[in-house]
Design an enzyme around this catalytic site. Structure first.
Site, PDB file in Angstrom:
ATOM      1  CG  ASP A 138      -0.280  -3.867   2.717  1.00  0.00           C
ATOM      2  OD1 ASP A 138       0.297  -3.477   1.583  1.00  0.00           O
ATOM      3  OD2 ASP A 138      -0.664  -3.292   3.717  1.00  0.00           O
TER       4      ASP A 138
ATOM      5  CG  HIS B   6      -0.477   0.357   2.571  1.00  0.00           C
ATOM      6  ND1 HIS B   6      -0.050  -0.626   3.342  1.00  0.00           N
ATOM      7  CD2 HIS B   6      -0.156   1.672   3.132  1.00  0.00           C
ATOM      8  CE1 HIS B   6       0.328   0.049   4.500  1.00  0.00           C
ATOM      9  NE2 HIS B   6       0.217   1.239   4.210  1.00  0.00           N
TER      10      HIS B   6
ATOM     11  CB  SER C 281       2.837   2.044   6.006  1.00  0.00           C
ATOM     12  OG  SER C 281       1.564   2.349   6.547  1.00  0.00           O
ATOM     13  N   GLY C 282       5.001  -0.496   6.380  1.00  0.00           N
ATOM     14  CA  GLY C 282       5.935  -1.136   5.477  1.00  0.00           C
ATOM     15  C   GLY C 282       7.128  -1.644   6.299  1.00  0.00           C
TER      16      GLY C 282
END
Length: 417
Positions: free
Chosen positions: A271, A226, A367-368
């Site tokens: 994801d 994402h 995120s990530g």
């Protein structure tokens, strides 16, 4: 009548005994300092030198587990080799110059097993040729007599390795980072110490941090799909390493981005993405890989895990410049799928982690990034990728992470790792 000039009296010595003693002392001290500096630069201004060489181990047959990072058979043999070489040099004429050795890899050979070893010495640079020749001769004389499980048939060829190359080889093992976990939280501003999380990367555009990522090889990062919902062109992205965003310890351009084929922006499943760097990184104590778990790797509920990143302290908050860390707990998917939590939205390809009481959590900008767990004397494994959640640190809304073991085969198919 001529006047004779007056006879001058003898001048009295204007230096008193204590002044003479002081001058003599100053001269002696100056000479001592000069001599000490000469001795230091001639004898003690020693620099570190690395040499790489190879040995046969005919008594041991090659086992694929020798290539598995942190396997017991690999770890035990590396230690045995180091102890053997330590004994050789510590009882030799080079015992004052020898520091230590490291077995860096293993491979199959016609005689059984072969290993590459990095030797570390310290001596005055102008003695390099002499020390190198002596080291090779000591190894040859000792190993040709078959007194060791290591074998060498001819005079060994020692290749000089510069410090940066040596650091790269010494830090090629995965998962070496923070030693002893302790409860800390991102929201309160606790920062990560240098070299605690050396696999952490920042994915940036125009120098602005967007997402976290984890280094899994010299040229591959693992992150969340994402992160690229809006910008998919790899030329727009840059990867940064080190605990601070500015200044970065190291930067690399991005060559390609591979997003999971089944990922869709309107849902949270699959994801995951891998990012290939345009130039491989040079490993050091501050930048190296995290270990990837195999598909059978299990993490039980209530296990202590860490998430790291440059994310905000609260929803819509600013990003810090220094890497933060938070220790949280694994929560079973059954609990996270309760109606008052996520009501069935957590799939088998996801991990739920945090606290139902809230407060400690990942947030926007994380995120990530990596969710890691320590195993086998503080070897860190990447078990999750920061994926989604509702708010940051909200009660009954812990963080949800992509489950790495679920996608282990997919990662290998794209990166060969």
């Amino acid at each position: 009548m001529m006047y004779q000039p007056p006879i001058r009296g003898r001048r009295k010595n204007s230096l008193k005994p204590w002044m003479i003693a002081l001058i003599i002392t100053a001269v002696v001290l100056t000479l001592a300092i000069i001599i000490s500096l000469l001795v230091y630069f001639l004898a003690f201004d020693q620099t570190v030198h690395y040499y790489q060489t190879s040995f046969q181990i005919p008594s041991i047959k090659y086992n694929p587990d020798f290539s598995v990072e942190h396997s017991k058979i690999r770890t035990d043999l590396k230690q045995k080799i180091s102890e053997e070489i330590d004994n050789i040099f510590q009882s030799s004429s080079l015992n004052h110059h020898y520091i230590k050795s490291h077995a860096i890899n293993f491979r199959s050979s016609n005689d059984g097993l072969e290993t590459d070893v990095l030797l570390k010495f310290q001596f005055v640079s102008n003695n390099a040729d002499t020390i190198k020749r002596q080291a090779a001769d000591i190894l040859y004389q000792k190993l040709k007599l078959n007194e060791s499980f290591l074998r060498i048939d001819t005079l060994p060829y020692l290749t000089a390795v510069n410090e940066a190359q040596a650091e790269h080889l010494l830090n090629s093992g995965c998962g070496l980072g923070r030693e002893s976990p302790s409860m800390e939280k991102i929201a309160a501003g606790y920062v990560a110490k240098k070299a605690d999380w050396p696999w952490q990367a920042s994915l940036q555009m125009d120098g602005v941090h967007f997402c976290g990522a984890s280094l899994i090889s010299e040229e591959w990062l693992l992150t969340a799909a994402h992160c690229f919902d809006t910008y998919k062109n790899p030329k727009l992205w840059m990867a940064s390493f080190g605990t601070t965003l500015s200044p970065p310890l190291m930067r690399r351009k991005v060559q390609s981005i591979i997003i999971h084929e089944n990922y869709a922006a309107h849902k949270h499943d699959d994801d995951i993405a891998v990012v290939k760097l345009s130039t491989p990184v040079l490993f050091s104590e501050d930048v190296h890989t995290v270990c990837l778990p195999d598909t059978t790797f299990e993490v039980l509920p209530e296990s202590k895990v860490f998430v790291t990143g440059w994310g905000a302290f609260k929803a819509n908050g600013p990003f810090p410049n220094t890497l933060r860390q938070v220790e949280i707990e694994i929560i079973s998917n059954d609990i996270c799928n309760q109606i008052n939590v996520y009501g069935g939205a957590v799939s088998s390809g996801m991990i739920c982690a945090g606290f139902l009481s809230g407060k400690l959590d990942a947030c926007e900008g994380d995120s990530g990034g990596p969710l890691v767990i320590a195993r086998d004397t503080d070897i860190w494994y990447l078990i999750g990728i920061v994926s989604w959640g509702i708010d940051c640190g909200k009660e009954n809304k812990p963080g949800i992470y992509t489950k790495v073991t679920r996608y282990r085969d997919w990662i290998k198919s794209k990166t060969n790792i």
